[in-house]
Design a protein around this motif. Structure first.
Motif, PDB file in Angstrom:
ATOM      1  N   ASN A   1      24.081  76.543  39.946  1.00 32.83           N
ATOM      2  CA  ASN A   1      23.953  76.268  41.208  1.00 32.83           C
ATOM      3  C   ASN A   1      22.617  76.065  41.894  1.00 32.83           C
ATOM      4  OD1 ASN A   1      26.770  76.536  41.677  1.00 32.83           O
ATOM      5  ND2 ASN A   1      26.658  78.673  41.820  1.00 32.83           N
ATOM      6  N   LYS A   2      21.675  76.424  41.008  1.00 34.58           N
ATOM      7  CA  LYS A   2      20.221  76.267  41.538  1.00 34.58           C
ATOM      8  C   LYS A   2      19.310  75.741  40.683  1.00 34.58           C
ATOM      9  CE  LYS A   2      18.167  80.741  40.875  1.00 34.58           C
ATOM     10  NZ  LYS A   2      17.505  81.559  41.603  1.00 34.58           N
ATOM     11  N   TYR A   3      19.910  75.170  39.528  1.00 33.25           N
ATOM     12  CA  TYR A   3      18.972  74.605  38.396  1.00 33.25           C
ATOM     13  C   TYR A   3      19.388  73.044  37.826  1.00 33.25           C
ATOM     14  CZ  TYR A   3      17.196  79.342  37.614  1.00 33.25           C
ATOM     15  OH  TYR A   3      16.645  80.617  37.928  1.00 33.25           O
ATOM     16  N   CYS A   4      18.279  72.553  37.347  1.00 29.55           N
ATOM     17  CA  CYS A   4      18.581  71.039  36.928  1.00 29.55           C
ATOM     18  C   CYS A   4      17.893  70.881  35.652  1.00 29.55           C
ATOM     19  CB  CYS A   4      18.423  70.189  38.057  1.00 29.55           C
ATOM     20  SG  CYS A   4      18.984  68.423  37.701  1.00 29.55           S
ATOM     21  N   LEU A   5      18.452  70.105  34.905  1.00 32.61           N
ATOM     22  CA  LEU A   5      17.420  69.896  33.643  1.00 32.61           C
ATOM     23  C   LEU A   5      17.442  68.135  33.504  1.00 32.61           C
ATOM     24  CD1 LEU A   5      15.724  70.689  30.996  1.00 32.61           C
ATOM     25  CD2 LEU A   5      18.130  70.352  30.046  1.00 32.61           C
ATOM     26  N   VAL A   6      16.195  67.576  33.411  1.00 27.86           N
ATOM     27  CA  VAL A   6      16.247  66.064  33.530  1.00 27.86           C
ATOM     28  C   VAL A   6      15.090  65.575  32.588  1.00 27.86           C
ATOM     29  CG1 VAL A   6      15.551  64.038  34.956  1.00 27.86           C
ATOM     30  CG2 VAL A   6      16.364  66.125  36.167  1.00 27.86           C
ATOM     31  N   LYS A   7      15.469  64.489  31.562  1.00 27.99           N
ATOM     32  CA  LYS A   7      14.588  64.125  30.664  1.00 27.99           C
ATOM     33  C   LYS A   7      13.924  62.979  31.255  1.00 27.99           C
ATOM     34  CE  LYS A   7      14.105  61.865  26.039  1.00 27.99           C
ATOM     35  NZ  LYS A   7      14.866  61.609  24.915  1.00 27.99           N
ATOM     36  N   VAL A   8      12.398  62.882  31.263  1.00 20.55           N
ATOM     37  CA  VAL A   8      11.776  61.779  31.748  1.00 20.55           C
ATOM     38  C   VAL A   8      10.942  61.248  30.418  1.00 20.55           C
ATOM     39  CG1 VAL A   8       9.925  60.914  33.191  1.00 20.55           C
ATOM     40  CG2 VAL A   8      11.663  62.738  33.944  1.00 20.55           C
ATOM     41  N   ALA A   9      11.036  59.818  30.176  1.00 23.02           N
ATOM     42  CA  ALA A   9      10.369  59.184  29.287  1.00 23.02           C
ATOM     43  C   ALA A   9       9.759  58.128  29.506  1.00 23.02           C
ATOM     44  CB  ALA A   9      11.412  58.895  27.964  1.00 23.02           C
ATOM     45  N   TYR A  10       8.568  57.765  28.929  1.00 23.45           N
ATOM     46  CA  TYR A  10       7.597  56.681  29.175  1.00 23.45           C
ATOM     47  C   TYR A  10       7.554  55.615  27.983  1.00 23.45           C
ATOM     48  CZ  TYR A  10       6.130  59.468  33.116  1.00 23.45           C
ATOM     49  OH  TYR A  10       6.364  60.213  34.250  1.00 23.45           O
ATOM     50  N   TYR A  11       8.177  54.353  28.116  1.00 25.60           N
ATOM     51  CA  TYR A  11       8.214  53.484  26.934  1.00 25.60           C
ATOM     52  C   TYR A  11       7.207  52.372  27.323  1.00 25.60           C
ATOM     53  CZ  TYR A  11      10.015  49.468  24.458  1.00 25.60           C
ATOM     54  OH  TYR A  11      10.020  48.308  23.901  1.00 25.60           O
ATOM     55  N   ARG A  12       6.543  51.941  26.288  1.00 29.83           N
ATOM     56  CA  ARG A  12       5.722  50.851  26.388  1.00 29.83           C
ATOM     57  C   ARG A  12       6.118  50.076  25.033  1.00 29.83           C
ATOM     58  NH1 ARG A  12      -0.319  53.299  26.722  1.00 29.83           N
ATOM     59  NH2 ARG A  12      -0.865  51.223  26.721  1.00 29.83           N
ATOM     60  N   ASN A  13       6.015  48.782  25.137  1.00 31.54           N
ATOM     61  CA  ASN A  13       6.128  47.742  24.150  1.00 31.54           C
ATOM     62  C   ASN A  13       5.344  47.941  22.962  1.00 31.54           C
ATOM     63  OD1 ASN A  13       7.998  46.166  25.462  1.00 31.54           O
ATOM     64  ND2 ASN A  13       6.631  44.918  26.310  1.00 31.54           N
ATOM     65  N   ILE A  14       4.193  48.941  22.731  1.00 29.79           N
ATOM     66  CA  ILE A  14       3.373  49.259  21.579  1.00 29.79           C
ATOM     67  C   ILE A  14       3.660  50.650  21.644  1.00 29.79           C
ATOM     68  CG2 ILE A  14       1.652  47.218  22.138  1.00 29.79           C
ATOM     69  CD1 ILE A  14       0.026  49.776  23.195  1.00 29.79           C
ATOM     70  N   GLU A  15       2.971  51.371  20.732  1.00 27.81           N
ATOM     71  CA  GLU A  15       3.156  52.724  20.353  1.00 27.81           C
ATOM     72  C   GLU A  15       2.733  53.224  21.814  1.00 27.81           C
ATOM     73  OE1 GLU A  15       1.416  53.913  16.734  1.00 27.81           O
ATOM     74  OE2 GLU A  15       2.018  52.373  15.683  1.00 27.81           O
ATOM     75  N   HIS A  16       2.503  54.897  21.563  1.00 30.78           N
ATOM     76  CA  HIS A  16       2.041  55.651  22.870  1.00 30.78           C
ATOM     77  C   HIS A  16       3.221  55.774  23.669  1.00 30.78           C
ATOM     78  CE1 HIS A  16      -1.815  55.208  21.027  1.00 30.78           C
ATOM     79  NE2 HIS A  16      -1.620  54.055  21.228  1.00 30.78           N
ATOM     80  N   ASN A  17       4.591  56.125  23.118  1.00 29.87           N
ATOM     81  CA  ASN A  17       5.651  56.344  24.040  1.00 29.87           C
ATOM     82  C   ASN A  17       5.410  57.919  24.409  1.00 29.87           C
ATOM     83  OD1 ASN A  17       6.807  53.884  24.201  1.00 29.87           O
ATOM     84  ND2 ASN A  17       7.580  54.179  22.164  1.00 29.87           N
ATOM     85  N   SER A  18       5.928  58.269  25.043  1.00 34.07           N
ATOM     86  CA  SER A  18       6.043  59.835  25.594  1.00 34.07           C
ATOM     87  C   SER A  18       7.169  60.188  26.326  1.00 34.07           C
ATOM     88  CB  SER A  18       4.820  60.206  26.329  1.00 34.07           C
ATOM     89  OG  SER A  18       4.471  59.706  27.574  1.00 34.07           O
ATOM     90  N   GLY A  19       7.316  61.377  26.552  1.00 34.31           N
ATOM     91  CA  GLY A  19       8.419  62.125  27.385  1.00 34.31           C
ATOM     92  C   GLY A  19       8.375  63.925  27.450  1.00 34.31           C
ATOM     93  N   CYS A  20       9.478  64.159  28.158  1.00 34.42           N
ATOM     94  CA  CYS A  20       9.524  65.639  28.262  1.00 34.42           C
ATOM     95  C   CYS A  20      10.577  65.799  29.062  1.00 34.42           C
ATOM     96  CB  CYS A  20       8.197  66.343  28.927  1.00 34.42           C
ATOM     97  SG  CYS A  20       8.133  65.879  30.565  1.00 34.42           S
ATOM     98  N   TYR A  21      11.009  66.751  28.991  1.00 30.41           N
ATOM     99  CA  TYR A  21      12.413  67.619  30.001  1.00 30.41           C
ATOM    100  C   TYR A  21      11.689  68.413  31.030  1.00 30.41           C
ATOM    101  CZ  TYR A  21      15.852  66.375  26.750  1.00 30.41           C
ATOM    102  OH  TYR A  21      16.766  65.451  25.791  1.00 30.41           O
ATOM    103  N   TYR A  22      12.100  68.273  32.331  1.00 35.88           N
ATOM    104  CA  TYR A  22      11.656  69.021  33.348  1.00 35.88           C
ATOM    105  C   TYR A  22      12.830  69.784  33.949  1.00 35.88           C
ATOM    106  CZ  TYR A  22       7.733  65.825  33.995  1.00 35.88           C
ATOM    107  OH  TYR A  22       6.724  65.025  33.981  1.00 35.88           O
ATOM    108  N   LEU A  23      12.303  71.041  34.019  1.00 38.76           N
ATOM    109  CA  LEU A  23      13.583  72.128  34.556  1.00 38.76           C
ATOM    110  C   LEU A  23      13.188  72.502  35.898  1.00 38.76           C
ATOM    111  CD1 LEU A  23      15.609  74.159  34.090  1.00 38.76           C
ATOM    112  CD2 LEU A  23      13.977  75.883  33.248  1.00 38.76           C
ATOM    113  N   PHE A  24      14.186  72.000  36.822  1.00 40.16           N
ATOM    114  CA  PHE A  24      14.050  72.229  38.054  1.00 40.16           C
ATOM    115  C   PHE A  24      14.692  73.508  38.657  1.00 40.16           C
ATOM    116  CE2 PHE A  24      13.338  67.567  37.798  1.00 40.16           C
ATOM    117  CZ  PHE A  24      12.327  67.500  38.704  1.00 40.16           C
TER     118      PHE A  24
END
Length: 187
Positions: A146-169
């Motif tokens: 009722n008061k939490y949320c989990l969301v994955k956020v990723a950053y994509y590039r055509n080259i390497e150096h992709n990144s991401g994480c999960y945010y707990l709200f």
């Protein structure tokens, strides 16, 4: 007559729950976009946008299980979260964009601009030949307790150096805030 009334009543309740979920997801998206676009410049004529937003909600997959196992709060709500793992979803952020950017948050909208498909992002990247462009991909929010949320956020590039994480709200005083960042990664 009573059956028709019950059907209409259930339809209205279902519609309100669905619309309420979209409002909650729009509020969560606003927090994510505000954080991600904090250092981005407003998009004006002839300025290249360096951070683009992916139109589709990324499906939650088995990777979420690893995140669940590393957090006591998530472990305690594992059954609810596991039910939301579905790699077959085909949803986009258009409803939340509409809620978020219709007559409000115009400064943030000027930074985010429009969302893109993967093909549109790759076309723009190829057109400019720059390696500094990123595509932010946000998963479908997973609400629980009722008061939490989990969301994955990723950053994509055509080259390497992709990144991401999960945010707990956590929703505190009717405001969604990020309380923890989980499983950060980069390549």
């Amino acid at each position: 007559m009573a059956l028709k009334f019950k059907i209409v009543f259930l339809f209205i309740i279902g519609f309100q729950i669905s619309f309420s979920q979209e409002i909650e997801n729009a509020a969560i998206l606003k927090v994510i976009l505000t954080k991600a676009y904090a250092n981005e410049k407003v998009i004006v004529k002839n300025r290249l946008q360096l951070l683009n937003f992916y139109c589709n909600k990324a499906p939650n997959n088995e990777e979420t299980l690893d995140v669940i196992n590393k957090s006591e709060l998530l472990k305690n709500n594992a059954a609810t979260l596991k039910k939301q793992i579905d790699i077959t979803i085909n949803e986009d952020w258009s409803k939340e964009f509409g809620i978020l950017f219709t007559n409000q948050h115009q400064y943030l909208k000027s930074k985010v601009n429009d969302c893109l498909s993967l093909e549109e992002f790759q076309k723009i990247s190829a057109q400019y030949g720059e390696n500094n462009q990123r595509l932010m991909i946000v998963s479908k929010p997973m609400h629980f307790a009722n008061k939490y949320c989990l969301v994955k956020v990723a950053y994509y590039r055509n080259i390497e150096h992709n990144s991401g994480c999960y945010y707990l709200f956590e929703k505190k005083n009717d405001i969604w805030i990020i309380v923890e960042t989980l499983n950060e990664w980069s390549t």
